[in-house]
Every structure is written in structure tokens, then in C-alpha cells.
Scaffold this motif. Structure first.
Motif, PDB file in Angstrom:
ATOM      1  N   GLY A 127      19.256  24.693  -7.185  1.00  0.00           N
ATOM      2  CA  GLY A 127      19.798  23.358  -6.450  1.00  0.00           C
ATOM      3  C   GLY A 127      18.983  22.664  -5.610  1.00  0.00           C
ATOM      4  N   GLU A 128      17.661  23.098  -5.386  1.00  0.00           N
ATOM      5  CA  GLU A 128      16.602  22.744  -4.388  1.00  0.00           C
ATOM      6  C   GLU A 128      16.066  21.619  -5.266  1.00  0.00           C
ATOM      7  OE1 GLU A 128      15.451  26.285  -1.884  1.00  0.00           O
ATOM      8  OE2 GLU A 128      14.778  26.119  -3.963  1.00  0.00           O
ATOM      9  N   VAL A 129      15.910  20.194  -4.612  1.00  0.00           N
ATOM     10  CA  VAL A 129      14.722  19.390  -5.232  1.00  0.00           C
ATOM     11  C   VAL A 129      13.516  19.820  -4.882  1.00  0.00           C
ATOM     12  CG1 VAL A 129      14.323  16.968  -4.999  1.00  0.00           C
ATOM     13  CG2 VAL A 129      16.452  17.523  -4.657  1.00  0.00           C
ATOM     14  N   VAL A 130      12.783  19.790  -6.289  1.00  0.00           N
ATOM     15  CA  VAL A 130      11.345  20.275  -6.181  1.00  0.00           C
ATOM     16  C   VAL A 130      10.513  19.287  -6.877  1.00  0.00           C
ATOM     17  CG1 VAL A 130      12.101  22.719  -6.385  1.00  0.00           C
ATOM     18  CG2 VAL A 130      11.811  21.428  -8.458  1.00  0.00           C
ATOM     19  N   ARG A 131      10.917  18.011  -7.098  1.00  0.00           N
ATOM     20  CA  ARG A 131       9.819  17.231  -8.021  1.00  0.00           C
ATOM     21  C   ARG A 131      10.713  15.915  -7.876  1.00  0.00           C
ATOM     22  NH1 ARG A 131       7.663  19.668 -12.871  1.00  0.00           N
ATOM     23  NH2 ARG A 131       7.639  21.445 -11.202  1.00  0.00           N
ATOM     24  N   VAL A 132       9.820  14.837  -7.576  1.00  0.00           N
ATOM     25  CA  VAL A 132      10.415  13.381  -7.788  1.00  0.00           C
ATOM     26  C   VAL A 132       9.249  12.682  -8.791  1.00  0.00           C
ATOM     27  CG1 VAL A 132      11.294  11.357  -6.777  1.00  0.00           C
ATOM     28  CG2 VAL A 132      11.671  13.675  -5.805  1.00  0.00           C
ATOM     29  N   MET A 133       9.633  11.844  -9.714  1.00  0.00           N
ATOM     30  CA  MET A 133       8.802  11.084 -10.487  1.00  0.00           C
ATOM     31  C   MET A 133       9.544   9.648 -10.118  1.00  0.00           C
ATOM     32  SD  MET A 133       6.776  13.279 -11.854  1.00  0.00           S
ATOM     33  CE  MET A 133       5.916  11.946 -13.108  1.00  0.00           C
ATOM     34  N   ASN A 134       8.731   8.720  -9.373  1.00  0.00           N
ATOM     35  CA  ASN A 134       9.333   7.418  -9.012  1.00  0.00           C
ATOM     36  C   ASN A 134       8.613   6.496  -9.583  1.00  0.00           C
ATOM     37  OD1 ASN A 134      10.646   5.735  -7.181  1.00  0.00           O
ATOM     38  ND2 ASN A 134       8.772   5.571  -5.664  1.00  0.00           N
ATOM     39  N   GLY A 135       9.709   5.639 -10.442  1.00  0.00           N
ATOM     40  CA  GLY A 135       9.158   4.436 -11.119  1.00  0.00           C
ATOM     41  C   GLY A 135       9.888   3.433 -10.513  1.00  0.00           C
ATOM     42  N   PHE A 136      10.637   3.494  -9.117  1.00  0.00           N
ATOM     43  CA  PHE A 136      11.298   2.347  -8.549  1.00  0.00           C
ATOM     44  C   PHE A 136      10.287   1.313  -7.901  1.00  0.00           C
ATOM     45  CE2 PHE A 136      13.534   0.347  -5.053  1.00  0.00           C
ATOM     46  CZ  PHE A 136      14.964   0.431  -5.385  1.00  0.00           C
ATOM     47  N   GLN A 137      10.793   0.019  -8.183  1.00  0.00           N
ATOM     48  CA  GLN A 137       9.981  -1.295  -7.959  1.00  0.00           C
ATOM     49  C   GLN A 137      10.931  -1.981  -6.851  1.00  0.00           C
ATOM     50  OE1 GLN A 137       7.118  -2.291  -9.388  1.00  0.00           O
ATOM     51  NE2 GLN A 137       7.307  -0.298 -10.489  1.00  0.00           N
ATOM     52  N   PRO A 138      10.330  -1.765  -5.535  1.00  0.00           N
ATOM     53  CA  PRO A 138      11.072  -2.651  -4.511  1.00  0.00           C
ATOM     54  C   PRO A 138      10.993  -3.973  -4.519  1.00  0.00           C
ATOM     55  CG  PRO A 138       9.419  -0.952  -3.602  1.00  0.00           C
ATOM     56  CD  PRO A 138       9.085  -0.998  -4.976  1.00  0.00           C
ATOM     57  N   PHE A 139      11.807  -4.690  -4.313  1.00  0.00           N
ATOM     58  CA  PHE A 139      11.953  -6.245  -4.304  1.00  0.00           C
ATOM     59  C   PHE A 139      12.315  -6.778  -2.977  1.00  0.00           C
ATOM     60  CE2 PHE A 139      12.552  -5.155  -8.641  1.00  0.00           C
ATOM     61  CZ  PHE A 139      12.092  -6.355  -9.571  1.00  0.00           C
ATOM     62  N   SER A 140      11.670  -8.058  -2.782  1.00  0.00           N
ATOM     63  CA  SER A 140      11.550  -8.796  -1.361  1.00  0.00           C
ATOM     64  C   SER A 140      12.589  -9.887  -1.319  1.00  0.00           C
ATOM     65  CB  SER A 140      10.237  -9.139  -1.005  1.00  0.00           C
ATOM     66  OG  SER A 140       9.496 -10.056  -2.135  1.00  0.00           O
ATOM     67  N   GLY A 141      13.388 -10.299  -2.278  1.00  0.00           N
ATOM     68  CA  GLY A 141      14.418 -11.261  -1.978  1.00  0.00           C
ATOM     69  C   GLY A 141      14.259 -12.218  -3.344  1.00  0.00           C
ATOM     70  N   LEU A 142      14.251 -11.511  -4.550  1.00  0.00           N
ATOM     71  CA  LEU A 142      14.152 -12.337  -5.737  1.00  0.00           C
ATOM     72  C   LEU A 142      15.583 -12.937  -6.012  1.00  0.00           C
ATOM     73  CD1 LEU A 142      12.903 -12.843  -8.391  1.00  0.00           C
ATOM     74  CD2 LEU A 142      13.798 -10.848  -9.311  1.00  0.00           C
ATOM     75  N   ASN A 143      15.682 -14.198  -6.315  1.00  0.00           N
ATOM     76  CA  ASN A 143      17.017 -15.184  -6.735  1.00  0.00           C
ATOM     77  C   ASN A 143      17.356 -14.683  -8.102  1.00  0.00           C
ATOM     78  OD1 ASN A 143      19.038 -16.720  -7.244  1.00  0.00           O
ATOM     79  ND2 ASN A 143      17.720 -18.476  -6.984  1.00  0.00           N
ATOM     80  N   THR A 144      18.551 -13.776  -8.094  1.00  0.00           N
ATOM     81  CA  THR A 144      18.741 -13.359  -9.632  1.00  0.00           C
ATOM     82  C   THR A 144      19.852 -14.364 -10.286  1.00  0.00           C
ATOM     83  OG1 THR A 144      20.507 -12.088  -8.496  1.00  0.00           O
ATOM     84  CG2 THR A 144      18.473 -10.814  -8.717  1.00  0.00           C
ATOM     85  N   ILE A 145      19.842 -15.522  -9.987  1.00  0.00           N
ATOM     86  CA  ILE A 145      20.913 -16.497 -10.688  1.00  0.00           C
ATOM     87  C   ILE A 145      20.017 -17.273 -11.389  1.00  0.00           C
ATOM     88  CG2 ILE A 145      22.467 -18.165 -10.438  1.00  0.00           C
ATOM     89  CD1 ILE A 145      23.428 -15.487  -9.368  1.00  0.00           C
ATOM     90  N   PRO A 146      19.925 -17.250 -12.729  1.00  0.00           N
ATOM     91  CA  PRO A 146      18.952 -18.248 -13.750  1.00  0.00           C
ATOM     92  C   PRO A 146      19.255 -19.661 -13.413  1.00  0.00           C
ATOM     93  CG  PRO A 146      20.309 -16.366 -14.966  1.00  0.00           C
ATOM     94  CD  PRO A 146      20.997 -16.379 -13.788  1.00  0.00           C
ATOM     95  N   SER A 147      18.137 -20.096 -13.457  1.00  0.00           N
ATOM     96  CA  SER A 147      18.012 -21.671 -13.583  1.00  0.00           C
ATOM     97  C   SER A 147      17.812 -22.507 -14.860  1.00  0.00           C
ATOM     98  CB  SER A 147      16.821 -22.023 -12.628  1.00  0.00           C
ATOM     99  OG  SER A 147      16.694 -21.560 -11.366  1.00  0.00           O
ATOM    100  N   VAL A 148      17.362 -21.563 -15.868  1.00  0.00           N
ATOM    101  CA  VAL A 148      17.466 -22.166 -17.180  1.00  0.00           C
ATOM    102  C   VAL A 148      18.258 -21.417 -18.127  1.00  0.00           C
ATOM    103  CG1 VAL A 148      14.970 -22.912 -16.874  1.00  0.00           C
ATOM    104  CG2 VAL A 148      15.609 -20.732 -17.836  1.00  0.00           C
TER     105      VAL A 148
END
Length: 915
Positions: free
Chosen positions: A128-149
């Protein structure tokens, strides 16, 4: 740039890059982590902001389910991975058994919107020990998620930019909002809210998605979610390289009760028959082959059909029951291999039992619509399709073709691809690999833009196919049919990075496939017992994400080998991985004068969303001696033409740097560290439907290049978002040359100041005079930095007469700006009697020229040139005109239009040749 290195126990180095004089954020956070876990190692993300892979540590966690342990670990060390709130940003996909370990798979969302190709996989050991991480996380800085079109506006833009389809040609079916999905997307420093727009096309070779900015409505990029393949088989499972291997009777696999056709528990096979079926789209009637069962069990329940080796359009080949049966049988064979491998790894909880979408659709005998004839106004029919492919189910967007994961095999001009078990095993392998590695994710790193996940797909699919067959050769049968020797690819190779990078996934995948075959041959018990090494590779595959690269895959393989074969096994394997250059490769290909590549593949702005250019996946490393005065780079490109499926001509420019590889930074645009940039100039070539491009690079300082290391990188300014290579650009017979004599030229821009291009060589402008005394009585000497030219004296506003014209221009008549030499004039102008005048076109067609001449169209009109002698079969056209050398390559006839693009897509191999 500094390279930070953390040594493996065996001294294999993991290269970490930073573009600053201080530690990157990833390194700073890792140093904190390493205080608790001093043996830990990491691979940074391309941005340097986060850790991409974390391994060689054991972190105990709270009690509970694996999901809770994984979330607790991510919360504790979220700065390492760029996470702000794991509970809100990570959605659990599944927890699966991987050997004795547990894999917890999360996908990322941002403010409730899924993030394209962003995920994290956490591996926990049996304790049950964490031994490996494969990280494909993408940090965002403030993207507006409401579509305009709107969705429909996004659909219109996608059709217009990818297929050049006008809005009034779109029907309600194409404008269906169900063909869109909303995603947050981050790539090369850009953050965008995008619509993923499905473009349902009536041909299974196109499973294309356009990405459109949901705020501006602008087209961003397009991806074709089809993996093409032109492969072959192994001797035991095909007619043999000479086509003489006899078919043998074998026990057919499971057929669903009550079925008399090739329908199994988890797959079914169909034929694709020409029954005159058509589809209507954009006002065109497009022929398609009809998918149906042909093969049927006889009275004994047997499927005993005879293979056909007739021409592709012969009735026995177009209605070929054997191909359907052969495909069905070998799909079950490869299905059983992966099932057995899963049981070998863990009989209680195998990591593989069925595909993610288990009802696999298998199409044999596929023929291609002759869209080239249709676009040219001719009668459209079905033509041979020399390829095979895998295309995933509509997992990205609902309702998108095809309805299931599919593998499709063409009835080729000279070979039926479904007769090749290697091809079948390879394409099935894509379906297995797609369960871990998502397709269509380009990556932008310091050395360019490339597609490592598709390259991993190809290398792994080759390995598992060859491992089951027990033969490193792929494609003896189809290879012979295509006159390419005894095979198309061979895993018993020495391919390595950077020497063998060309940007094409099948070819570049051979670096990984070759390494895996070398490991297999070392670790196998016998030819029949290779399960341990196959299991190690399969376990390493389970860890990969859409953000995986050679570096992460190679590290996972080493760790899996250590689990299976111990530390001595890992040490031996590290030597193979190091020799192949799979970790930290800069993709700077070493070249010498005369080297030629049959093709290089570059992504375009239309497939990446970058501007003003997309860096090539590779660059070229020259070690120049004293006295080199020029570098030339030349290539051929099919004439793109126009119309609904036409593309842009390539716009390739070159970056130059001394002593170190060219590196790139990304954000609002792409910038690079280079000394100079030069364009690629088009010049006429006698080959039909083919254009030749060449560039001459001069020393940035002085007359010669300084001796030592120089790096040249192609930069693709092409903006086409169309069909070829997912909107990319292919450079055929790319040849590099260096020289110490007068460099070749094709246009004046290739030459230096006060030089003109005459007969392929730069020559100095000849000065006519130094003073008025050197000229005629009614002329004066006009001088500039390039010398002097005698001009007629102009009195009382009169204009100089033009040779052959006794009349003087009227007052105020604009006869062009004054000039001394043609270099002072504009494009398509020459300096005549002191004035710039337009170059007159010599011809508009061949009838305007003399016998033995043809009319060649240029940017300045038609010119009459001697007709090239017709090529006889086997002749090699001059592939080196203007380059001073012969790359030793044959130039194929360039297929035109849509069909030509699809044939180019199917190229499955590339060889680099020496002059």
C-alpha cells in the motif's frame, strides 16, 4: 541552460533541463521531497514547472482504499505536480491490478471542464506504499471556462479550415451540435478553452477532430485519430515473401452460437465489397465499399476458402472470403496472446482481459474511393488501398465514426494486407496500447515539437507483434509486393536517438522497438518462453499517460525489469537504454555533406496551434572543417494545388546556431536561440506535379563558417490545417550539402550583395563604367556600391529610349523607377536602359515554345525550357539538381489530390541514405 543529473544506482543518468541560472520550480520542490526520500529520482515536465515522473521511493500513507492513499499522497506533495485542489481537479477513472501492485488512474478537470489529455497515474505496491507517479497534470492560471461562441459556429469553422467546405455546403447532419465537446487545453504555454469538433467523413481513413477556440471562434489545430500502417507479416502467418507458402488448415476460434459468419465473443470480421453504394456530401456523390459478411460456414461448420492472388480489381480479390476468415482467425490469436499475458502477470486479477471497447470491428478487403478522379471531374470509383490502420471508438466526441474500435485492412495494388498476421497483430496492439496512451498529443520541448506518444504506439505495437511471432522482421510479404526488399521494418536494428530521428512515428518507433527486441533476446528463457520480458514491457506500458515520452517509457521499463529480473537485470538493461539514447535525447541528428533522407515529417501550425512557426521535431548537427562557404538544404514536395482537399505549399525556413543545439521557448509565440534565419526558395523542376525547394545558408560572419559544431533546424511556417499528416508537412528526399567553392543558386536572393544568379552560380555584377568618359557620347555613368552603368542623358524632361522603340515616352509616362542593375528592381522586373520594366512571359502553354521545349510556369510567367527526356522504368530522375550531389534516392510519381495525400499518410518506413 544547465543539465541537472541524478545518478541511477548503476550510473545511468536522468537529464533534467533548466533554462535559468537557478533551479527550476520542479527541482526546488523535488529537493524538498528528497529530504524525506533521498533515493528518489524524477523526470521534469518540459516546462520545468512540475515533475513528470517520480520513482525509486516508498511513501507510506493512511489506511484505506488505494484511491484514498493516492489522493492523500497527492495532497501532501501537490506542489510537485502543480495541483491546487486534488478533490476538485482530479476525477477517479479506475483502480486496476498491475502485477502485485495497484494502479490508481485520475483524469483532470478544470472548473468542471475536462482537460484534454491530462491525467495522473499512481502506483502502489503490495504493502500500500506509493512507489511511482506518472504526472500528466496541466496547471492552469485562470482560464475562463464559459464559451463565447456557439457550437454551430465552431463546427462551421472546423469544416472550413480542415476540408475547405463552404458554409452553404453543410447539411443538418454536419452541423449537429452532438459532434462537439468542450475541453480545457494547455500546450506550449498556451491556455485555451476549445471545442473539439468531430468532422464525420464518409471514409474510415478520416476520423478527424478540429479544435476551435471557444472564445474567439478561431481554428486552433486538427488531429486525425487514425493510426495508419503499411506493414507485413511473419513467414508462418502469410503467403511468404515469394507468395508460395501454402495455406494450412487450423481450428477456427470461437463463433457465437447460431452464427454462420465470422462473429466471435469480442470481435467480428466483415468484408468491404463494391456494390455501388454511395454517400452524398457537399454536393458530391462519393462511392464507398459496403461492409458485409461474405464468408459463411459450410455444412460441417467449417470455413474453407482459397486465397486469391489475382489483381486487386479481379472478382476473386474484390469478393475474397479468405481475407475475412484469415483476419478473424488471427485477431483471436492475438487476443489470446494478450489474455495469456495478463493471466501470466496475475492469474487472480489479470491486467488485461478484453479491450476497453471489446466488440472489435475488423474490416478486410477495404478499397478507397477515387476522390482524386471525382475532384478532377472524372468518374469516381473504388481503387486499391495499400495500407492498414487502427482507429479508436468515438471516445472523444459522441456519435463520431466509427461506432466501435476498428482495425481496417486494405486490398492493395499488389498484396492483401489482411493476409499478413504481423499487420493484424500490430493493429490490434494499437487497440491495447490505446488503453494507456491516448493518441494525438503533440509535445513541445526545448528541442522542437514532436509526437512521442504516437511514436511509442508504433514501437510497442511492433514489439508485441514480433514477440508473439518470434521474428524481428515485419513485412516480408507486403515488403516484397512493394519492391522494398524482404521486409518493411526489422527490430533487429541499431536505431538510436538522435541519429535516426525523422519525425515519422513508424520509423522513429524503431529506436524503442529495437531496444525492446534486444532486451527480449537477452532475457528470454527460450524462443518459446519470453513471457517474463513481455510482462515487464506490458507492466511498464500500464503506467504511461498521454504525456509520456521515450524518457518516461524507458525509465518505466528499467523499473519493471528490476521488479522481474533484479538489480543486475536493471543494470544490464540500462546499458541498452543508454546506447539507444532513449533518455534525454536532444534530437540533433549528426549529418555529413551528401546525406539524404527519403522523407522528414514536420508538424504545421494547423496541427499544433503555434505561431509564427512550428519547430521541427529534429535538427541537424554539422561538424564543419575549415573553409566551408555554404550549406544547402533541399527537398521535393507534391504540388498541393487547391480545391476542397488541397493544401498549402510548404513554407520552410531554417534556423542556424553555433556550438550548441537550437532551443525553443513557447508562450504567446515560439522563439528560438539562433544566429540567423534563411528561407526556402521554390524553383522549377521538370517532374510532373512535384515542386523542388532549396535554401542556401551563408556564413553569418565573414566568407566561411568557423570550423566546429553547427546546428541547423527547420522551422515550419506552413499554416495549413488540412488533411495530410494531420495538417503536417512532409519533405521528400531531403538532402544536405556543404561546400567550399562557389555556392549554388537558383534566384538572386541566394547570392550576396552585388551578385546575380547566372546558370546556377552566383556571379558579381559587372561594372560598365567608372566615369562618363567610359560611356558613349550621349550617356552618363551612374554609380552605386555595385559599380557603374551607362545611362542615356535625359534633357528637358525627355525619357531614355528603349532599345527597338524609336518613340519617346510621353511626358509624365511612368516607365518604372530608375535603376543601375536589376537587383534594384522589384520581383519579376529587370533593369533596362536605366528603368525597371516587367519581365514578359515567354509562353502560356507548350504550343508557344519551340519543338523539344515545354512551357514551365514561374512566379513571373511562363518560360520555355528543354523538355526532360521521358523516364523509363527503373530510371532514377535527377534528385539533386542544384544541390551538387545525388542522394541516391528514387523519386516516385507524386499522387495528386485526396488519394495522393492518403497514400503519403500511409508511408510506414523511411531510410536515410548516404550519397
Amino acid at each position: 541552460m544547465r543539465l541537472f543529473r541524478f545518478a541511477f544506482a548503476s550510473a545511468l543518468l536522468v537529464l533534467l533541463m533548466s533554462h535559468a541560472l537557478y533551479a527550476s520550480p520542479a527541482e526546488q520542490n523535488f529537493r524538498t521531497f528528497a529530504k524525506t526520500f533521498p533515493e528518489a529520482k524524477m523526470v521534469p515536465a518540459e516546462s520545468g514547472e512540475t515533475v513528470k515522473m517520480l520513482f525509486d521511493f516508498r511513501a507510506a500513507s493512511v489506511k484505506g482504499a488505494p484511491e484514498a492513499k493516492a489522493r492523500n499522497f497527492l495532497d501532501a506533495y501537490k506542489d510537485l505536480f502543480g495541483i491546487r485542489d486534488a478533490a476538485r481537479e482530479l476525477d477517479l477513472v479506475k483502480t486496476s491490478k498491475v502485477g502485485k501492485n495497484r494502479m490508481v488512474h485520475f483524469k483532470q478537470s478544470y472548473r468542471g471542464v475536462p482537460v484534454l489529455n491530462a491525467e495522473i497515474k499512481i502506483l502502489l505496491n503490495a504493502r500500500g506504499e506509493v512507489v511511482r507517479v506518472m504526472n500528466g497534470f496541466q496547471p492552469f492560471s485562470g482560464l475562463n471556462t464559459i464559451p463565447s461562441v456557439s457550437k454551430t459556429d465552431a463546427i462551421r469553422e472546423g469544416w472550413k479550415k480542415v476540408y475547405r467546405v463552404a458554409e452553404d455546403k453543410l447539411t443538418a447532419r454536419e452541423l449537429d451540435p452532438g459532434f462537439t465537446a468542450l475541453y480545457a487545453w494547455k500546450f506550449a504555454g498556451m491556455e485555451k478553452l476549445v471545442y473539439a469538433v468531430g468532422l464525420p467523413f464518409p471514409v474510415p481513413t478520416e476520423n478527424r477532430v478540429a479544435f476551435v477556440d471557444a472564445h474567439t471562434g478561431e481554428f486552433v489545430r486538427s488531429v486525425n485519430y487514425v493510426l495508419y500502417e503499411r506493414m507485413a507479416n511473419v513467414f508462418l502467418y502469410n503467403p511468404g515473401a515469394d507468395g508460395t507458402q501454402a495455406a494450412v488448415q487450423a481450428q477456427i476460434g470461437y463463433i457465437e452460437p447460431g452464427q454462420t459468419h465470422t462473429v466471435g465473443l469480442n470481435h467480428y470480421a466483415l468484408n468491404c465489397v463494391d456494390e455501388g453504394e454511395t454517400m452524398s456530401m457537399f454536393g458530391f456523390t462519393i462511392p464507398v465499399c459496403t461492409e458485409k459478411h461474405l464468408a459463411e460456414t459450410d455444412a460441417n461448420g467449417d470455413l474453407l476458402y482459397t486465397p486469391s492472388f489475382e489483381a486487386w480489381d479481379h472478382a476473386d480479390a474484390t469478393h475474397d472470403e479468405f481475407s475475412e476468415v484469415h483476419l478473424f482467425y488471427h485477431v483471436e490469436n492475438i487476443y489470446n496472446y494478450y489474455r495469456a499475458l495478463g493471466l501470466y502477470i496475475d492469474s487472480d486479477d489479470p491486467p488485461f482481459t478484453t479491450l476497453a471497447q471489446p466488440n472489435l470491428r475488423c474490416i478486410a478487403n477495404f478499397k478507397m474511393p477515387d476522390l482524386a478522379a471525382m475532384m478532377g471531374g472524372g468518374t469516381a470509383g473504388l481503387v486499391a488501398f495499400d495500407n492498414a490502420m487502427f482507429t479508436p471508438q468515438n471516445g472523444l466526441i459522441p456519435n463520431l465514426y466509427p461506432p466501435e474500435d476498428s482495425i481496417i485492412f486494405g486490398q492493395g495494388e499488389n498484396a492483401d494486407f489482411s493476409y499478413d498476421a504481423d499487420v493484424i497483430y500490430h493493429e490490434f496492439g494499437h487497440a491495447v496500447i490505446a488503453m494507456s496512451i491516448t493518441l494525438g498529443q503533440a509535445m513541445a520541448d526545448a528541442y522542437g515539437v514532436w509526437d512521442p506518444n504516437t511514436t511509442l504506439h508504433e514501437g510497442l505495437a511492433d514489439f508485441f507483434s514480433s514477440s508473439l511471432a518470434g521474428n524481428p522482421a515485419l513485412g516480408e510479404y507486403v515488403g516484397a509486393a512493394f519492391d522494398q526488399g524482404s521486409d518493411l521494418r526489422n527490430l533487429d536494428n541499431d536505431n538510436k536517438c538522435p541519429n535516426d530521428v525523422v519525425g515519422e512515428s513508424h520509423h522513429d518507433g524503431q529506436m524503442l522497438a529495437g531496444a525492446l527486441w534486444e532486451l527480449r533476446e537477452h532475457f528470454k528463457v527460450s524462443d518459446d518462453d519470453h513471457w517474463d520480458i513481455d510482462a515487464a514491457v506490458f507492466l511498464a506500458l500500464q503506467e504511461q499517460t498521454a504525456q509520456s515520452t521515450f524518457t518516461t517509457m524507458a525509465n518505466s521499463i528499467l523499473l519493471a525489469i528490476e521488479d522481474v529480473f533484479g538489480t543486475d537485470g536493471r543494470t544490464w538493461a540500462e546499458g541498452v537504454i543508454d546506447t539507444r539514447g532513449l533518455i534525454g535525447c536532444n534530437r540533433a541528428v549528426p549529418v555529413e555533406s551528401g546525406d539524404s533522407f527519403e522523407h522528414l515529417s514536420l508538424m504545421s501550425n494547423g496541427s499544433t496551434g503555434l505561431s509564427p512557426f512550428t519547430p521541427a521535431p529534429m535538427q541537424f548537427h554539422f561538424t564543419l572543417p575549415e573553409g566551408v562557404t555554404y550549406i544547402t538544404l533541399s527537398f521535393y514536395s507534391p504540388d498541393s494545388g487547391g480545391g476542397m482537399f488541397g493544401g498549402d505549399d510548404p513554407d520552410i525556413r531554417y534556423l542556424l546556431k553555433k556550438d550548441a543545439p537550437i532551443t525553443y521557448t513557447y508562450g504567446g509565440g515560439v522563439s528560438a536561440t539562433f544566429l540567423t534565419e534563411t528561407g526556402s526558395n521554390e524553383w522549377p523542376t521538370p517532374m510532373q506535379d512535384v515542386k523542388n525547394f532549396t535554401a542556401v545558408i551563408h556564413p553569418p560572419e565573414g566568407d566561411t563558417f568557423a570550423a566546429g559544431d553547427w546546428y541547423v533546424a527547420p522551422a515550419n511556417y506552413t499554416s495549413d490545417g488540412g488533411m495530410g499528416m494531420g495538417g503536417g508537412t512532409t519533405l521528400y528526399y531531403f538532402t544536405v550539402e556543404t561546400g567550399s567553392d562557389t555556392p549554388p543558386c537558383h534566384v538572386a536572393e541566394d547570392c550576396g550583395a552585388c551578385e546575380i544568379c547566372e546558370n546556377g552560380a552566383c556571379a558579381p555584377v559587372v561594372s560598365e563604367c567608372d566615369a562618363d568618359a567610359d560611356c558613349e557620347e550621349d550617356e552618363t555613368c551612374v554609380t552605386d556600391e555595385c559599380g557603374g552603368v551607362c545611362e542615356s542623358v535625359v534633357l528637358d524632361g525627355d525619357q531614355p529610349a528603349v532599345d527597338g522603340d524609336d518613340e519617346q515616352p510621353a511626358d509624365g509616362d511612368e516607365s518604372g523607377p530608375e535603376c543601375a542593375v536589376s537587383m534594384q528592381c522589384g520581383d519579376c522586373e529587370v533593369c533596362t536602359n536605366g528603368r525597371c520594366v516587367a519581365i514578359e512571359s515567354e509562353c502560356s502553354d507548350d504550343e508557344d515554345c519551340e519543338d523539344g521545349q515545354v512551357c514551365l510556369e514561374t512566379d513571373c510567367g511562363g518560360i520555355c525550357q528543354e523538355d526532360a527526356e521521358p523516364e523509363e522504368d527503373g530510371d532514377e530522375p535527377d534528385g539533386s539538381a542544384g544541390t551538387g550531389g545525388d542522394g541516391g534516392c528514387r523519386q516516385p510519381g507524386a499522387p495528386a489530390g485526396f488519394l495522393g495525400l492518403l497514400m503519403l499518410l500511409g508511408l510506414a518506413w523511411t531510410r536515410r541514405r548516404e550519397a
